[in-house]
Scaffold this active site. Structure first.
Site, PDB file in Angstrom:
ATOM      1  N   ASP A   1       0.179   5.684  -1.240  1.00  0.00           N
ATOM      2  CA  ASP A   1      -0.589   6.895  -0.924  1.00  0.00           C
ATOM      3  C   ASP A   1      -2.075   6.656  -0.600  1.00  0.00           C
ATOM      4  O   ASP A   1      -2.732   5.862  -1.283  1.00  0.00           O
ATOM      5  CB  ASP A   1      -0.604   7.850  -2.129  1.00  0.00           C
TER       6      ASP A   1
ATOM      7  N   LEU B   1       0.875  -1.197   0.000  1.00  0.00           N
ATOM      8  CA  LEU B   1       0.000   0.000   0.000  1.00  0.00           C
ATOM      9  C   LEU B   1       0.897   1.229   0.000  1.00  0.00           C
ATOM     10  O   LEU B   1       1.919   1.248   0.676  1.00  0.00           O
ATOM     11  CB  LEU B   1      -0.871  -0.051   1.253  1.00  0.00           C
TER      12      LEU B   1
ATOM     13  N   ARG C   1       0.972  14.344 -12.364  1.00  0.00           N
ATOM     14  CA  ARG C   1       0.140  13.330 -11.708  1.00  0.00           C
ATOM     15  C   ARG C   1      -0.513  13.812 -10.411  1.00  0.00           C
ATOM     16  O   ARG C   1      -0.216  14.878  -9.924  1.00  0.00           O
ATOM     17  CB  ARG C   1       0.980  12.087 -11.410  1.00  0.00           C
TER      18      ARG C   1
HETATM   19  C1  FRU Z   1       3.711   9.324  -4.351  1.00  0.00           C
HETATM   20  C2  FRU Z   1       3.559   8.704  -5.749  1.00  0.00           C
HETATM   21  C3  FRU Z   1       2.599   9.527  -6.585  1.00  0.00           C
HETATM   22  C4  FRU Z   1       2.114   8.523  -7.579  1.00  0.00           C
HETATM   23  C5  FRU Z   1       2.025   7.283  -6.741  1.00  0.00           C
HETATM   24  C6  FRU Z   1       2.279   6.000  -7.466  1.00  0.00           C
HETATM   25  O1  FRU Z   1       4.079   8.390  -3.399  1.00  0.00           O
HETATM   26  O2  FRU Z   1       4.816   8.585  -6.367  1.00  0.00           O
HETATM   27  O3  FRU Z   1       3.189  10.664  -7.170  1.00  0.00           O
HETATM   28  O4  FRU Z   1       0.886   8.850  -8.136  1.00  0.00           O
HETATM   29  O5  FRU Z   1       2.957   7.433  -5.684  1.00  0.00           O
HETATM   30  O6  FRU Z   1       2.023   4.906  -6.655  1.00  0.00           O
END
Ligand code: FRU
Length: 466
Positions: free
Chosen positions: A39, A37, A156
């Site tokens: 974000d 897990l 993103r």
């Molecule tokens: C932050 C990140 C985000 C991305 C996600 C991918 O931890 O790098 O920028 O969307 O995790 O899992």
């Protein structure tokens, strides 16, 4: 369209077995039933239920695959894993359904995420959406937002917020000159988005991840996670340095401009905290949860929970407020309903055994200028305050090699400590939430001693099992 509960039975079986054998298993923090897990995504309260989506590799313990998983809760403390929510199943997102946010509009739940495509080694990022009427099945919308000129494809983590006259979307970005930025878009219908401008940038950042923007007591708080990368000294790979930050300021909705009103600051003073996200719940509370944690590669590789088939967790949900020019973070009130078997300890004792790793320790100081030391779990975590230097220091034993790591902050006085420990985490709320240290730690279930020194006449250490 994805339906999620198929594998619930399997998840329940795994959890029960883990609880019997696993000394690191959390009792009140969100952890994945299996896999990795990261974000928190799409935090929202929908039809009364709390929805916490999250980045999930349900197939492995690395970052090679990402979808959105989902936990739901009636009260922010009892969580139910609902399995998968959005899968990488179309061209736009075939190499990852990355982070994003949620809003409720006209009774529907809208999810915004970044679709990642890396065909032939060329990265393409698009901001995509899915909508749900029942909170169980999510229909992806055909419209996706392409990255505008001036940015690289490090674009993103869309955070959508309701503005006065429109919807705003903040996107974590990298400009063509390879510096980090937050890009701002607007929309009237949550489907068609217009790129407006760079809302925030900083020459020393290389990418900004996971932006957020919200208002607290009339001050706007812009959140971003700046990232820098440099080649590793041994020439193998890169060292990624990143942390969660916030900037207080004002957001001019007519011009779409954020004006910083103070310096950029660390969101959390501890070891393990990244990609916080906030939402407004139906009681009007600004609630935040972060990823605990973004470990470095060595720590992630050696993280002891991997032996049990999963890795990482989220922080406690915390209520944010802005008081005396300070961002306060306090555990949601519901967390206090977990308290059982309260006891207090005075200055004559100096150590006692906790029942298990799930406990709260609360100390309200009558003398905020007295020195204090407090250790958790046989000195796996040590907390110390020195009034002569006005320094608070937190140290922990690193599970990689057993060395000691420390973090410290200047602190004019220590008025209160509220520590929420779970089987392998501690969140230390200092001075009623004016500063927080969040961390993972790993020790055996037999190491339960709590040591303390420095209580003055009349002070009591409150202890509760959770
Ligand atoms: C932050 C990140 C985000 C991305 C996600 C991918 O931890 O790098 O920028 O969307 O995790 O899992």
């Amino acid at each position: 369209m994805v339906r999620w509960p198929q594998s619930l039975l399997f998840f329940c079986m795994v959890s029960i077995e883990d609880a019997m054998e696993n000394p690191y298993k959390m009792s009140y923090h969100i952890e994945p039933p299996q896999g990795l897990l990261n974000d928190p995504n799409g935090l929202v309260q929908f039809n009364g239920t709390y929805y916490f989506f999250h980045q999930w590799n349900r197939f492995g313990l690395d970052h090679s695959y990402k979808e959105w998983g989902l936990f739901t809760s009636p009260d922010l403390v009892r969580w139910q894993s609902q399995g998968s929510a959005i899968l990488p199943d179309r061209e736009e997102d075939e190499h990852g359904v990355h982070s994003g946010s949620a809003v409720v509009q006209d009774g529907k739940l809208y999810l915004f995420y970044t679709g990642s495509n890396k065909r032939d080694g060329v990265r393409t990022s698009r901001q995509c959406a899915a909508v749900s009427e029942n909170g169980r099945s999510f229909l992806k919308l055909p419209e996706c937002v392409e990255t505008p000129p001036g940015f690289t494809q490090h674009h993103r983590d869309p955070k959508v917020i309701r503005g006065r006259d429109c919807w705003w979307m903040l996107v974590g970005a990298q400009k063509e000159d390879l510096t980090g930025a937050v890009a701002l878009y607007s929309s009237q219908d949550l489907t068609h988005w217009t790129y407006e401008r760079v809302l925030y940038d900083h020459d020393l950042d290389q990418v900004c991840e996971c932006p957020d923007l919200f208002s607290l007591e009339g001050t706007e708080i812009l959140v971003c996670c700046p990232q820098t990368r440099k080649p590793a000294p041994d020439g193998r790979g890169e060292i990624v340095d990143s942390y969660a930050s916030y900037i207080p300021g004002t957001f001019d909705e007519d011009l779409g401009i954020f004006q910083p009103g103070g310096p950029r600051q660390r969101f959390d003073c501890g070891f393990d905290f990244y990609s916080p996200q906030t939402f407004l719940d139906q009681n009007g509370r600004r609630i935040m949860t972060g990823w605990m944690s973004r470990m470095d590669d060595e720590q992630e590789a050696a993280c002891p929970t991997k032996a049990y088939g999963y890795i990482h967790c989220l922080t406690l949900p915390r209520v944010l407020t802005w008081e005396h020019d300070t961002l306060y973070q306090r555990p949601v009130q519901e967390a206090y309903s977990l308290r059982r078997n309260g006891r207090t300890y005075g200055r004559t004792a100096d150590s006692f055994q906790a029942e298990n790793g799930h406990f709260e320790l609360l100390l309200k100081r009558t003398n905020p200028d007295a020195p204090l030391s407090l250790s958790l779990r046989d000195h796996t975590v040590d907390i110390a305050y020195w009034p002569e230097t006005h320094i608070m220091r937190v140290t922990r034993q690193n599970w990689v090699g057993g060395g000691i790591q420390s973090r410290e902050i200047p602190l004019p006085e220590l008025t209160q400590l509220d520590i929420f420990s779970d089987a392998s985490s501690a969140e230390i709320f200092v001075n009623d939430g004016a500063a927080v240290f969040s961390m993972r730690y790993f020790t055996g279930s037999e190491n339960l001693r709590i040591d303390y020194a420095g209580l003055v006449q009349g002070e009591r250490l409150e202890y509760y099992t959770l």
